[in-house]
Design a protein around this motif. Sequence first.
Motif, mmCIF file in Angstrom:
data_model
loop_
_atom_site.group_PDB
_atom_site.id
_atom_site.type_symbol
_atom_site.label_atom_id
_atom_site.label_comp_id
_atom_site.label_asym_id
_atom_site.label_seq_id
_atom_site.Cartn_x
_atom_site.Cartn_y
_atom_site.Cartn_z
ATOM 1 N N HIS A 89 -7.402 -0.923 4.760
ATOM 2 C CA HIS A 89 -6.537 0.229 5.099
ATOM 3 C C HIS A 89 -6.367 1.178 3.888
ATOM 4 O O HIS A 89 -6.377 2.395 4.041
ATOM 5 N N HIS A 101 0.853 -1.200 0.000
ATOM 6 C CA HIS A 101 0.000 0.000 0.000
ATOM 7 C C HIS A 101 0.888 1.250 0.000
ATOM 8 O O HIS A 101 2.101 1.155 0.196
ATOM 9 N N HIS A 149 1.880 3.605 1.922
ATOM 10 C CA HIS A 149 2.823 3.971 2.986
ATOM 11 C C HIS A 149 4.210 3.383 2.757
ATOM 12 O O HIS A 149 5.189 3.843 3.363
ATOM 13 N N ASP A 168 0.625 -3.651 6.271
ATOM 14 C CA ASP A 168 -0.318 -3.102 7.260
ATOM 15 C C ASP A 168 -1.744 -3.558 6.987
ATOM 16 O O ASP A 168 -2.668 -3.105 7.655
HETATM 17 ZN ZN LIG Z 1 -0.089 1.865 6.362
#
Ligand SMILES: [Zn+2]
Length: 271
Positions: free
Chosen positions: A172, A115, A117, A195
């Motif tokens: 997320h 993702h 991040h 995550d």
């Molecule tokens: Zn994250």
Amino acid sequence: MPIQICCACGTSYPDTAEPPSRCPICEDERQFVPPCGQVWTTPDKLASGHVNAWRQLEEDLFEIHTHPQFGIGQRALLLRTAQGNILWDCVSLLDEATISLIRALGGLRAIAISHPHYYTCVQDWAHAFDCPVHLHAADADWIMRPDPAIRPWQGKTLEIAQGVTLLRLGGHFPGGTVLHWADGAERRGAILSGDIVQVAADLGRVSFLWSYPNMMPLSAATVRRIADTLAAWRFDRIYGAFPGRQIATGGARAVERSAARYDELLNASQP
Ligand SMILES: [Zn+2]
Ligand SMILES: [Zn+2]
């Protein structure tokens, strides 16, 4: 001019004489702007004060983690397959030692990212090893430094090597992805979860949140969908985003138990 890297989240931005005025990844409610304000660095400055440490997690899996901790503090995982090495998730620091070590291990066949991040400096990793970057097209708006090596993929699954499959779970982030490794955990199967399915502190359960630093939940229906999607895949072990965060055995049961508990807690009235 050097590329600019956000110190809070590790995201890289195009090369400019001055750092950007803002970091949209940090300004999103799934991250945060530090109270002291946004601070920036460059690849050379980062490499002058940091190193990547390596740990072998099982026969064909290595962890790469930057010391002292930088950005969000996640690890990248290097997975060896008969068809070449896969890098799962990424860290901002790509120094000469890391390049030499990965070349000695045979380079990279592909990089896959869970993702936004962990997009970090994936563009530089892709160029160093001349390989594609697979990330889900649903999150393509979060690419802060477009690059031809990035191959947004669509749909629910993508097999990137034999027995190595990306699963889009969402949650997320809409394109939130985990990696299923059929031969992991001595062939019992492993999930590399980033995550998207967060391995919790007791190493026996997982969590599913919209925002981890700001502690904001997902809906019970989303968590149920994630658990049901994973239930179709065979796995026993889960490697989370951070060093030390893995469920060595019983991972599939841990996902189901955690999702059921999440549903109970969201639907009960606590005294
Ligand atoms: Zn994250
Ligand atoms: Zn940032």
